[in-house]
Design a protein around this motif. Structure first.
Motif, PDB file in Angstrom:
ATOM      1  N   VAL A 152       0.840  -1.202   0.000  1.00 22.72           N
ATOM      2  CA  VAL A 152       0.000   0.000   0.000  1.00 22.72           C
ATOM      3  C   VAL A 152       0.876   1.253   0.000  1.00 22.72           C
ATOM      4  CG1 VAL A 152      -1.693   1.326   1.317  1.00 22.72           C
ATOM      5  CG2 VAL A 152      -1.940  -1.155   1.121  1.00 22.72           C
ATOM      6  N   ALA A 153       1.879   1.270   0.897  1.00 26.18           N
ATOM      7  CA  ALA A 153       2.785   2.420   0.957  1.00 26.18           C
ATOM      8  C   ALA A 153       3.581   2.553  -0.340  1.00 26.18           C
ATOM      9  CB  ALA A 153       3.726   2.285   2.153  1.00 26.18           C
ATOM     10  N   SER A 154       4.030   1.434  -0.898  1.00 28.61           N
ATOM     11  CA  SER A 154       4.798   1.473  -2.147  1.00 28.61           C
ATOM     12  C   SER A 154       3.953   2.000  -3.297  1.00 28.61           C
ATOM     13  CB  SER A 154       5.310   0.067  -2.485  1.00 28.61           C
ATOM     14  OG  SER A 154       6.233  -0.380  -1.521  1.00 28.61           O
ATOM     15  N   PHE A 155       2.670   1.659  -3.317  1.00 27.31           N
ATOM     16  CA  PHE A 155       1.785   2.146  -4.377  1.00 27.31           C
ATOM     17  C   PHE A 155       1.679   3.667  -4.350  1.00 27.31           C
ATOM     18  CE2 PHE A 155      -2.554   3.533  -5.466  1.00 27.31           C
ATOM     19  CZ  PHE A 155      -2.559   3.210  -6.815  1.00 27.31           C
ATOM     20  N   PHE A 156       1.455   4.223  -3.166  1.00 30.64           N
ATOM     21  CA  PHE A 156       1.319   5.678  -3.070  1.00 30.64           C
ATOM     22  C   PHE A 156       2.630   6.395  -3.391  1.00 30.64           C
ATOM     23  CE2 PHE A 156      -2.398   4.510  -0.441  1.00 30.64           C
ATOM     24  CZ  PHE A 156      -3.356   5.268  -1.102  1.00 30.64           C
ATOM     25  N   MET A 157       3.752   5.796  -3.013  1.00 31.73           N
ATOM     26  CA  MET A 157       5.033   6.395  -3.354  1.00 31.73           C
ATOM     27  C   MET A 157       5.309   6.311  -4.863  1.00 31.73           C
ATOM     28  SD  MET A 157       7.577   5.356  -0.225  1.00 31.73           S
ATOM     29  CE  MET A 157       8.848   6.414  -0.882  1.00 31.73           C
ATOM     30  N   SER A 158       4.791   5.249  -5.498  1.00 29.37           N
ATOM     31  CA  SER A 158       5.015   5.069  -6.930  1.00 29.37           C
ATOM     32  C   SER A 158       4.239   6.065  -7.778  1.00 29.37           C
ATOM     33  CB  SER A 158       4.636   3.637  -7.345  1.00 29.37           C
ATOM     34  OG  SER A 158       5.446   2.699  -6.672  1.00 29.37           O
ATOM     35  N   ILE A 159       3.104   6.533  -7.262  1.00 30.58           N
ATOM     36  CA  ILE A 159       2.272   7.473  -8.039  1.00 30.58           C
ATOM     37  C   ILE A 159       2.387   8.900  -7.507  1.00 30.58           C
ATOM     38  CG2 ILE A 159       0.637   5.646  -8.634  1.00 30.58           C
ATOM     39  CD1 ILE A 159      -1.278   6.911  -6.568  1.00 30.58           C
ATOM     40  N   ALA A 160       3.416   9.159  -6.675  1.00 31.97           N
ATOM     41  CA  ALA A 160       3.536  10.471  -6.031  1.00 31.97           C
ATOM     42  C   ALA A 160       3.637  11.600  -7.047  1.00 31.97           C
ATOM     43  CB  ALA A 160       4.751  10.473  -5.097  1.00 31.97           C
ATOM     44  N   LEU A 180       9.374   8.677 -18.587  1.00 35.26           N
ATOM     45  CA  LEU A 180       8.438   7.621 -18.218  1.00 35.26           C
ATOM     46  C   LEU A 180       8.440   6.483 -19.237  1.00 35.26           C
ATOM     47  CD1 LEU A 180       5.428   9.792 -16.967  1.00 35.26           C
ATOM     48  CD2 LEU A 180       6.935   8.353 -15.574  1.00 35.26           C
ATOM     49  N   MET A 181       8.518   6.811 -20.508  1.00 34.63           N
ATOM     50  CA  MET A 181       8.544   5.787 -21.545  1.00 34.63           C
ATOM     51  C   MET A 181       9.824   4.958 -21.468  1.00 34.63           C
ATOM     52  SD  MET A 181       5.746   5.847 -23.290  1.00 34.63           S
ATOM     53  CE  MET A 181       6.186   4.988 -24.789  1.00 34.63           C
ATOM     54  N   PHE A 182      10.937   5.625 -21.201  1.00 36.64           N
ATOM     55  CA  PHE A 182      12.218   4.924 -21.111  1.00 36.64           C
ATOM     56  C   PHE A 182      12.217   3.942 -19.946  1.00 36.64           C
ATOM     57  CE2 PHE A 182      16.564   4.785 -19.320  1.00 36.64           C
ATOM     58  CZ  PHE A 182      17.199   4.144 -20.373  1.00 36.64           C
ATOM     59  N   LEU A 183      11.744   4.378 -18.782  1.00 33.55           N
ATOM     60  CA  LEU A 183      11.724   3.503 -17.624  1.00 33.55           C
ATOM     61  C   LEU A 183      10.677   2.397 -17.769  1.00 33.55           C
ATOM     62  CD1 LEU A 183      12.305   6.138 -14.836  1.00 33.55           C
ATOM     63  CD2 LEU A 183      13.831   4.303 -15.487  1.00 33.55           C
ATOM     64  N   SER A 184       9.601   2.670 -18.499  1.00 38.14           N
ATOM     65  CA  SER A 184       8.615   1.620 -18.777  1.00 38.14           C
ATOM     66  C   SER A 184       9.238   0.511 -19.620  1.00 38.14           C
ATOM     67  CB  SER A 184       7.404   2.210 -19.507  1.00 38.14           C
ATOM     68  OG  SER A 184       6.748   3.163 -18.713  1.00 38.14           O
ATOM     69  N   ALA A 185      10.073   0.906 -20.571  1.00 36.74           N
ATOM     70  CA  ALA A 185      10.758  -0.091 -21.398  1.00 36.74           C
ATOM     71  C   ALA A 185      11.708  -0.940 -20.550  1.00 36.74           C
ATOM     72  CB  ALA A 185      11.525   0.602 -22.521  1.00 36.74           C
ATOM     73  N   ILE A 186      12.374  -0.324 -19.575  1.00 39.23           N
ATOM     74  CA  ILE A 186      13.270  -1.069 -18.694  1.00 39.23           C
ATOM     75  C   ILE A 186      12.484  -2.070 -17.848  1.00 39.23           C
ATOM     76  CG2 ILE A 186      14.854  -0.879 -16.739  1.00 39.23           C
ATOM     77  CD1 ILE A 186      15.790   1.770 -17.852  1.00 39.23           C
ATOM     78  N   MET A 229       9.662  -3.501 -18.604  1.00 35.88           N
ATOM     79  CA  MET A 229       9.246  -4.599 -19.474  1.00 35.88           C
ATOM     80  C   MET A 229      10.393  -5.578 -19.714  1.00 35.88           C
ATOM     81  SD  MET A 229       6.917  -2.542 -22.256  1.00 35.88           S
ATOM     82  CE  MET A 229       6.626  -4.030 -23.215  1.00 35.88           C
ATOM     83  N   MET A 230      11.598  -5.061 -19.885  1.00 34.90           N
ATOM     84  CA  MET A 230      12.751  -5.934 -20.095  1.00 34.90           C
ATOM     85  C   MET A 230      13.069  -6.738 -18.840  1.00 34.90           C
ATOM     86  SD  MET A 230      15.205  -3.352 -22.278  1.00 34.90           S
ATOM     87  CE  MET A 230      16.570  -4.508 -22.256  1.00 34.90           C
ATOM     88  N   LYS A 231      12.994  -6.090 -17.675  1.00 31.68           N
ATOM     89  CA  LYS A 231      13.271  -6.789 -16.424  1.00 31.68           C
ATOM     90  C   LYS A 231      12.220  -7.853 -16.141  1.00 31.68           C
ATOM     91  CE  LYS A 231      15.824  -5.953 -13.478  1.00 31.68           C
ATOM     92  NZ  LYS A 231      17.125  -6.565 -13.095  1.00 31.68           N
ATOM     93  N   ASN A 286       9.516  -5.162  -9.501  1.00 31.13           N
ATOM     94  CA  ASN A 286      10.178  -4.390 -10.566  1.00 31.13           C
ATOM     95  C   ASN A 286       9.413  -3.115 -10.885  1.00 31.13           C
ATOM     96  OD1 ASN A 286      12.291  -6.212 -10.913  1.00 31.13           O
ATOM     97  ND2 ASN A 286      11.188  -7.415 -12.438  1.00 31.13           N
ATOM     98  N   ILE A 287       8.093  -3.216 -10.939  1.00 27.62           N
ATOM     99  CA  ILE A 287       7.277  -2.024 -11.219  1.00 27.62           C
ATOM    100  C   ILE A 287       7.454  -0.983 -10.124  1.00 27.62           C
ATOM    101  CG2 ILE A 287       4.910  -1.177 -11.447  1.00 27.62           C
ATOM    102  CD1 ILE A 287       4.201  -3.883 -12.707  1.00 27.62           C
ATOM    103  N   ILE A 288       7.436  -1.439  -8.864  1.00 30.98           N
ATOM    104  CA  ILE A 288       7.591  -0.511  -7.741  1.00 30.98           C
ATOM    105  C   ILE A 288       8.971   0.140  -7.762  1.00 30.98           C
ATOM    106  CG2 ILE A 288       7.814  -0.396  -5.226  1.00 30.98           C
ATOM    107  CD1 ILE A 288       5.599  -2.494  -5.048  1.00 30.98           C
ATOM    108  N   LEU A 289      10.012  -0.677  -7.967  1.00 36.03           N
ATOM    109  CA  LEU A 289      11.382  -0.153  -7.943  1.00 36.03           C
ATOM    110  C   LEU A 289      11.598   0.921  -8.991  1.00 36.03           C
ATOM    111  CD1 LEU A 289      14.361  -0.228  -7.086  1.00 36.03           C
ATOM    112  CD2 LEU A 289      14.693  -2.144  -8.667  1.00 36.03           C
TER     113      LEU A 289
END
Length: 354
Positions: free
Chosen positions: A85-93, A127-133, A135-137, A150-153
């Protein structure tokens, strides 16, 4: 949560007993009869191919949907834990700040229209660049925990970059929150059923050498390693399937017992990528390990999937040979759901006879 399983059979992903082959044959018979009455069989062949195509597409689309719906209560229960829950809110900060009216109005922007409540081209690019990373991970992820981790990190990495780009003070504040969160909040450990013996530096040698007829598979792990945490459910599942009198599973926390890591040459450095390590012991001696280690002390890339482990360690053959072994006298196996503390000895359960 290593995968979706229905009817307690690995690989059975559909929640009902539906015989596709029988259904296809039945349809083929009916279409052939209809086609014969029309004066040919080409219509039957066409309809049969059409039916096969529809069935394949339905299974490709509906199977993941049924699997997700079947496990939805467990997924919700798992994701509602404080860490996620905490990771989700930090991810969309950053998204929340950039899109919240009254706050986003005071933010700087590089958009030509001056709209500070929408992403500019550089933010979209990041955001697009990190989304590609991500997906690769995730191509090498073997469990749901690894996918989510991986998504949270990388979401947090993106937030750090975006906040620093927006305002250095906001970047420092968010980075501080991330460090505090990392130090105070850990991902929940696997607490499911397992047949695993937990060793300490005083018990591992005695246990491995107690009976030369017993084959041991030992995982060297550390609680701080995300890879070890993700692998816990896979290893527990293997122990439930293959544990018997002659084939046993053990774990030792090399992050806690440094002498064990030195003796068995398992580096605890994150750079070595040796955690987790699986080692097969027969007669108290090491026979093989995964991942293998090169001359520079670095682990050779290897995927810890259940299929890889069964194949590389010949578990099916080992199990067939080991289950014939009579239960050794005085040998005890403990069952635990708490991987951080070596547990007390308990009565042995021989799953091979069940």
């Amino acid at each position: 949560m290593g995968g979706f399983i229905f009817n307690n059979q690995p690989g059975s992903y559909f929640p009902c007993n539906f015989n596709h082959q029988a259904s296809i044959e039945l349809i083929h018979i009916k279409l052939t009869a209809n086609a014969t009455s029309l004066g040919g069989s080409s219509f039957s062949e066409f309809c049969t191919k059409w039916y096969l195509t529809v069935v394949n597409w339905e299974m490709a689309l509906l199977t993941p949907l049924f699997a997700f719906l079947y496990h939805l209560p467990q997924v919700y229960k798992w994701l509602l834990k404080p860490y996620y829950v905490a990771s989700f809110f930090m991810s969309i900060a950053f998204l929340a700040i950039r899109k919240t009216p009254g706050i986003c109005d005071h933010l700087s922007t590089q958009r030509e229209d001056g709209n500070s409540c929408d992403f500019d081209w550089r933010e979209v690019e990041i955001l697009m660049f990190l989304s590609a990373i991500v997906m690769m991970k995730n191509r090498r992820a073997i469990t749901v925990e690894q996918h989510v981790g991986n998504i949270i990190l990388f979401s947090k990495v993106a937030n750090v970059i975006l906040f620093f780009r927006l305002d250095i003070r906001m970047g420092l504040l968010y980075l501080t929150l991330c460090i505090v969160f990392l130090m105070t909040c850990k991902p929940p450990l696997y607490m499911g059923p397992e047949y695993i013996k937990y060793f300490s530096e005083k018990t591992i040698d005695d246990e491995l050498e107690r009976d030369n007829r017993v084959t041991w598979i030992v995982e060297f792990f550390a609680n701080w390693s995300p890879e070890c945490q993700s692998f816990a459910s896979v290893y527990a599942d293997l122990s439930l399937k293959y544990n018997c009198a002659g084939l046993k599973f053990g774990k030792v926390d090399v992050g806690r017992y440094g002498e064990v890591s030195k003796k068995y040459k398992v580096s605890t450095s994150p750079l070595s990528k040796q955690l987790p390590s699986l080692v097969l012991f027969q007669g108290g001696k090491e026979v093989m390990r995964r991942p293998q280690v090169d001359k520079k002390g670095r682990a050779v890339s290897w995927s810890f999937t259940e299929e890889n482990i069964i194949r590389e360690f010949n578990l099916n053959e080992l199990y067939q040979k080991s289950k014939k072994l009579n239960k050794p006298k005085g040998d005890k196996v403990s069952q635990s759901q708490f991987p951080t503390v070596p547990e007390e000895e308990d009565n042995e359960y021989d799953l091979c006879c069940w």
